[in-house]
Scaffold this motif. Structure first.
Motif, PDB file in Angstrom:
ATOM      1  N   ARG A 100       1.999   4.711   1.176  1.00 23.47           N
ATOM      2  CA  ARG A 100       1.673   5.609   1.968  1.00 23.47           C
ATOM      3  C   ARG A 100       2.302   6.733   1.997  1.00 23.47           C
ATOM      4  NH1 ARG A 100      -0.662   3.411   6.869  1.00 23.47           N
ATOM      5  NH2 ARG A 100      -1.231   1.267   6.556  1.00 23.47           N
ATOM      6  N   ARG A 129      -4.418   6.850   2.300  1.00 26.30           N
ATOM      7  CA  ARG A 129      -5.185   6.972   1.450  1.00 26.30           C
ATOM      8  C   ARG A 129      -4.981   8.577   1.092  1.00 26.30           C
ATOM      9  NH1 ARG A 129     -10.683   4.172   1.920  1.00 26.30           N
ATOM     10  NH2 ARG A 129      -9.975   2.350   3.356  1.00 26.30           N
ATOM     11  N   ALA A 130      -5.333   8.727  -0.207  1.00 20.58           N
ATOM     12  CA  ALA A 130      -5.259   9.991  -0.899  1.00 20.58           C
ATOM     13  C   ALA A 130      -3.800  10.477  -1.100  1.00 20.58           C
ATOM     14  CB  ALA A 130      -5.907  11.186   0.016  1.00 20.58           C
ATOM     15  N   ASN A 131      -3.108   9.621  -1.697  1.00 19.78           N
ATOM     16  CA  ASN A 131      -1.490  10.140  -1.810  1.00 19.78           C
ATOM     17  C   ASN A 131      -1.209  10.496  -3.259  1.00 19.78           C
ATOM     18  OD1 ASN A 131      -0.299   9.308   0.798  1.00 19.78           O
ATOM     19  ND2 ASN A 131      -0.593   7.172   0.380  1.00 19.78           N
ATOM     20  N   SER A 178       0.310  12.528   1.087  1.00 24.77           N
ATOM     21  CA  SER A 178      -1.008  12.808   1.267  1.00 24.77           C
ATOM     22  C   SER A 178      -1.437  14.043   1.145  1.00 24.77           C
ATOM     23  CB  SER A 178      -1.590  12.337   2.762  1.00 24.77           C
ATOM     24  OG  SER A 178      -1.272  13.327   3.581  1.00 24.77           O
ATOM     25  N   ARG A 227      -0.033   8.321   6.097  1.00 25.74           N
ATOM     26  CA  ARG A 227      -1.663   7.701   5.925  1.00 25.74           C
ATOM     27  C   ARG A 227      -1.506   7.132   4.468  1.00 25.74           C
ATOM     28  NH1 ARG A 227      -6.420  10.858   5.962  1.00 25.74           N
ATOM     29  NH2 ARG A 227      -7.565  10.899   3.972  1.00 25.74           N
ATOM     30  N   ARG A 239       0.871  -1.301   0.011  1.00 28.41           N
ATOM     31  CA  ARG A 239       0.035  -0.135  -0.052  1.00 28.41           C
ATOM     32  C   ARG A 239       0.884   1.091  -0.132  1.00 28.41           C
ATOM     33  NH1 ARG A 239      -5.622   0.544   0.542  1.00 28.41           N
ATOM     34  NH2 ARG A 239      -5.846   2.905   0.762  1.00 28.41           N
TER      35      ARG A 239
END
Length: 100
Positions: free
Chosen positions: A62, A70-72, A79, A68, A60
């Motif tokens: 990060r 998500r939203a990378n 992020s 974080r 994933r």
């Protein structure tokens, strides 16, 4: 900020993926070269032998700063929250913020 245990788990997955990368690639090349069905099944079994967390699809992306998941943004490795803060404080050259 993400929990430390999740970040460490992701790092462990990255190490496993690096370790088993060559085995996976060579097995996939063999599958494309072999024509008999029984030989392909044998190679597929060999592909299933490494740990599940060594698969590249388990990784994933990060945020580099906060962890974080998500939203990378791939280009920056950040992020959206951190990217916005850095653009507003002029820490990212060439990036312009918008407000409306």
């Amino acid at each position: 900020m993400a929990r430390k245990s999740l970040i460490q788990r992701e790092k462990k997955r990255q190490k496993l993926e690096q370790k088993y990368r060559l085995i996976r690639r060579s097995s996939k090349k063999e599958i494309s070269q072999v024509s008999s069905l029984s030989a392909k099944q044998e190679i597929y079994r060999k592909l299933q032998s490494p740990p599940r967390n060594s698969a590249p699809t388990r990784l994933r992306r990060r945020c580099f700063v906060t962890g974080r998941p998500r939203a990378n943004y791939r280009y920056f490795g950040l992020s959206r929250h951190i990217l916005r803060e850095m653009v507003q404080t002029c820490l990212l050259p060439g990036a312009t913020g918008s407000s409306w």
